[in-house]
Design a protein around this motif. Structure first.
Motif, mmCIF file in Angstrom:
data_model
loop_
_atom_site.group_PDB
_atom_site.id
_atom_site.type_symbol
_atom_site.label_atom_id
_atom_site.label_comp_id
_atom_site.label_asym_id
_atom_site.label_seq_id
_atom_site.Cartn_x
_atom_site.Cartn_y
_atom_site.Cartn_z
ATOM 1 N N ALA A 222 -5.582 -48.812 -35.906
ATOM 2 C CA ALA A 222 -6.662 -49.440 -35.140
ATOM 3 C C ALA A 222 -6.710 -48.916 -33.708
ATOM 4 C CB ALA A 222 -6.475 -50.958 -35.136
ATOM 5 N N VAL A 223 -5.548 -48.714 -33.109
ATOM 6 C CA VAL A 223 -5.502 -48.241 -31.724
ATOM 7 C C VAL A 223 -6.028 -46.814 -31.623
ATOM 8 C CG1 VAL A 223 -3.942 -47.624 -29.831
ATOM 9 C CG2 VAL A 223 -3.653 -49.801 -31.014
ATOM 10 N N LEU A 224 -5.704 -45.976 -32.600
ATOM 11 C CA LEU A 224 -6.157 -44.590 -32.566
ATOM 12 C C LEU A 224 -7.675 -44.480 -32.690
ATOM 13 C CD1 LEU A 224 -3.390 -42.835 -34.696
ATOM 14 C CD2 LEU A 224 -3.692 -42.800 -32.207
ATOM 15 N N ARG A 225 -8.332 -45.519 -33.204
ATOM 16 C CA ARG A 225 -9.795 -45.511 -33.288
ATOM 17 C C ARG A 225 -10.449 -45.864 -31.954
ATOM 18 N NH1 ARG A 225 -9.043 -48.981 -38.009
ATOM 19 N NH2 ARG A 225 -8.734 -47.698 -39.865
ATOM 20 N N ILE A 226 -9.670 -46.439 -31.037
ATOM 21 C CA ILE A 226 -10.215 -46.787 -29.725
ATOM 22 C C ILE A 226 -10.491 -45.501 -28.953
ATOM 23 C CG2 ILE A 226 -9.781 -47.996 -27.554
ATOM 24 C CD1 ILE A 226 -7.943 -49.885 -29.082
ATOM 25 N N ARG A 227 -11.685 -45.353 -28.417
ATOM 26 C CA ARG A 227 -12.089 -44.085 -27.825
ATOM 27 C C ARG A 227 -11.540 -43.883 -26.418
ATOM 28 N NH1 ARG A 227 -18.473 -43.625 -29.713
ATOM 29 N NH2 ARG A 227 -18.068 -43.668 -31.979
ATOM 30 N N THR A 228 -11.426 -44.936 -25.650
ATOM 31 C CA THR A 228 -10.994 -44.783 -24.254
ATOM 32 C C THR A 228 -9.470 -44.831 -24.141
ATOM 33 O OG1 THR A 228 -11.079 -47.158 -23.796
ATOM 34 C CG2 THR A 228 -13.108 -45.894 -23.495
ATOM 35 N N ARG A 229 -8.949 -44.032 -23.211
ATOM 36 C CA ARG A 229 -7.500 -44.022 -22.984
ATOM 37 C C ARG A 229 -7.037 -45.370 -22.434
ATOM 38 N NH1 ARG A 229 -5.139 -39.225 -19.387
ATOM 39 N NH2 ARG A 229 -5.995 -38.093 -21.196
ATOM 40 N N GLN A 230 -7.855 -45.970 -21.572
ATOM 41 C CA GLN A 230 -7.485 -47.266 -21.001
ATOM 42 C C GLN A 230 -7.397 -48.336 -22.079
ATOM 43 O OE1 GLN A 230 -10.129 -48.597 -17.925
ATOM 44 N NE2 GLN A 230 -8.928 -50.443 -17.471
ATOM 45 N N GLY A 231 -8.309 -48.298 -23.038
ATOM 46 C CA GLY A 231 -8.286 -49.268 -24.133
ATOM 47 C C GLY A 231 -7.054 -49.109 -25.002
ATOM 48 N N ARG A 232 -6.698 -47.835 -25.299
ATOM 49 C CA ARG A 232 -5.498 -47.602 -26.103
ATOM 50 C C ARG A 232 -4.242 -48.060 -25.359
ATOM 51 N NH1 ARG A 232 -8.286 -42.702 -27.331
ATOM 52 N NH2 ARG A 232 -7.048 -41.570 -25.763
ATOM 53 N N ARG A 233 -4.198 -47.765 -24.049
ATOM 54 C CA ARG A 233 -3.034 -48.162 -23.265
ATOM 55 C C ARG A 233 -2.898 -49.680 -23.222
ATOM 56 N NH1 ARG A 233 -3.325 -45.766 -17.510
ATOM 57 N NH2 ARG A 233 -3.207 -43.853 -18.782
ATOM 58 N N LYS A 234 -4.012 -50.383 -23.077
ATOM 59 C CA LYS A 234 -3.970 -51.846 -23.035
ATOM 60 C C LYS A 234 -3.490 -52.412 -24.360
ATOM 61 C CE LYS A 234 -6.803 -55.917 -22.076
ATOM 62 N NZ LYS A 234 -8.174 -56.423 -21.723
ATOM 63 N N ALA A 235 -3.957 -51.829 -25.475
ATOM 64 C CA ALA A 235 -3.537 -52.312 -26.791
ATOM 65 C C ALA A 235 -2.054 -52.073 -27.011
ATOM 66 C CB ALA A 235 -4.358 -51.626 -27.883
ATOM 67 N N PHE A 236 -1.579 -50.882 -26.638
ATOM 68 C CA PHE A 236 -0.154 -50.580 -26.811
ATOM 69 C C PHE A 236 0.718 -51.461 -25.917
ATOM 70 C CE2 PHE A 236 -1.176 -46.258 -28.651
ATOM 71 C CZ PHE A 236 -0.529 -46.498 -29.852
ATOM 72 N N SER A 237 0.225 -51.776 -24.716
ATOM 73 C CA SER A 237 1.038 -52.565 -23.787
ATOM 74 C C SER A 237 1.303 -53.969 -24.313
ATOM 75 C CB SER A 237 0.353 -52.649 -22.425
ATOM 76 O OG SER A 237 -0.848 -53.404 -22.503
ATOM 77 N N THR A 238 0.394 -54.509 -25.124
ATOM 78 C CA THR A 238 0.606 -55.840 -25.681
ATOM 79 C C THR A 238 1.675 -55.851 -26.768
ATOM 80 O OG1 THR A 238 -1.114 -55.581 -27.370
ATOM 81 C CG2 THR A 238 -1.801 -56.444 -25.237
ATOM 82 N N CYS A 239 2.008 -54.658 -27.293
ATOM 83 C CA CYS A 239 2.984 -54.569 -28.377
ATOM 84 C C CYS A 239 4.330 -53.999 -27.933
ATOM 85 C CB CYS A 239 2.438 -53.677 -29.498
ATOM 86 S SG CYS A 239 0.853 -54.196 -30.168
ATOM 87 N N ALA A 240 4.370 -53.371 -26.757
ATOM 88 C CA ALA A 240 5.565 -52.639 -26.354
ATOM 89 C C ALA A 240 6.790 -53.532 -26.274
ATOM 90 C CB ALA A 240 5.311 -51.950 -25.004
#
Length: 316
Positions: A222-240
């Protein structure tokens, strides 16, 4: 040989070393235990007091924090005593009780970490349905189910282990009552116990870790489908934070219980057992709190409220 099971109990050998080593261990255990209790109970109070943290994610984190405070309290007080007291004898009933709660809290934590991974899966993969899919009722069922599974495993392991006849040596090569150092002291065949230990604990660890892997595989897609780098970073930060906690817990527990011959290297196992019973409960509040902006904001809000109340009290 005389059966020494219920009459004499056991003697915890703990860690070898003279007074200097024991003093160092005492200070280490004391520091870790203080951080674990203060940090985890602080998280419990903060999440309960701040309305901004009343979400499924933090409801599960609050349960994990309470569990970690209990987990470390099962081990650290006895370890602290044994560092300064020459008599390390532990009665049979006390050993069985400590073993039960150790199994209860450890198993429950594995299921809670799996529940937290499922929560992150729902939040990232189905954000529009998140509030409905992760309802308060479901959160309560996940928490109560984790405790129920923990209780069933703890009762099974305790009943099977402490029904064995122990004879001969009473020396337990550990600093707390655990199954791997207990089995070699039995004077009967422990093959069934070892198979149950490997099968049941292995199934729990592999099953819960499988839920974590499946959840994060879907999250990654799901994260890899996010187009913006900021969006991917925000999604990953919630799981780190959760990924770090999962890696620390499952890595150390797998080494202890889910592999054949886990009891063959007790000195190495003692070091690993310190890690997952005392170090990880102390690290979890730091992992979830220091890099979590929601927790930081809640801490600031709570701090301002406390300072305001203190100012009013002084004025009155």
């Amino acid at each position: 040989m005389a059966n020494l099971t219920r009459g004499s109990g056991f003697v915890l050998l703990g860690f070898a070393g003279g007074p200097g080593v024991q003093a160092t261990l005492f200070l280490l255990f004391l520091a870790l235990y203080a951080v674990a209790v203060v940090g985890n109970m602080g998280m419990v109070v903060l999440i309960g007091a701040d309305a901004g943290l009343h979400t499924p994610m933090y409801a599960l984190l609050r349960s994990l924090s309470l569990l970690d405070a209990c987990y470390s309290s099962t081990i650290a007080p006895r370890a602290l005593r044994d560092c300064v007291h020459p008599d390390r004898a532990v009665p049979f009933a006390a050993c069985a009780t400590q073993f039960f709660f150790l199994s209860l809290f450890g198993t429950t934590e594995a299921f809670l970490l799996a529940a937290m991974a499922y929560d992150r899966f729902q939040a990232i993969c189905s954000p529009l349905r998140y509030s409905a899919s992760m309802s308060p009722q479901l959160c309560a069922r996940l928490v109560s189910g984790s405790w129920l599974c923990g209780g069933l495993n703890a009762a099974t392991q305790t009943a099977m282990t402490f029904s064995l006849p122990f004879c001969g040596s009473r020396e337990l090569n550990a600093f707390f009552c655990d199954v791997t150092p207990l089995l070699p002291l039995a004077c009967s065949d422990t093959m069934v116990n070892q198979l149950v230990l490997l099968g049941l604990c292995g199934a729990i660890i592999v099953g819960t870790f499988g839920v974590v892997l499946a959840s994060y595989a879907s999250i990654l897609r799901a994260v890899l489908r996010i187009r913006t780098r900021q969006g991917r970073r925000k999604a990953f930060s919630t799981c780190a934070s959760h990924l770090v906690a999962v890696g620390l817990f499952f890595g150390s527990v797998f080494f202890m219980y889910a592999q054949p011959g886990a009891a063959t290297s007790m000195e190495r196992s003692k070091v690993v057992s310190v890690f997952y019973t005392v170090v990880i409960p102390a690290l979890n509040p730091l992992i979830y709190g220091l890099r979590n902006r929601d927790v930081q904001r809640a801490l600031h809000r709570t701090g301002r409220k406390l300072f305001g109340l203190l100012a009013l009290a002084r004025a009155a």
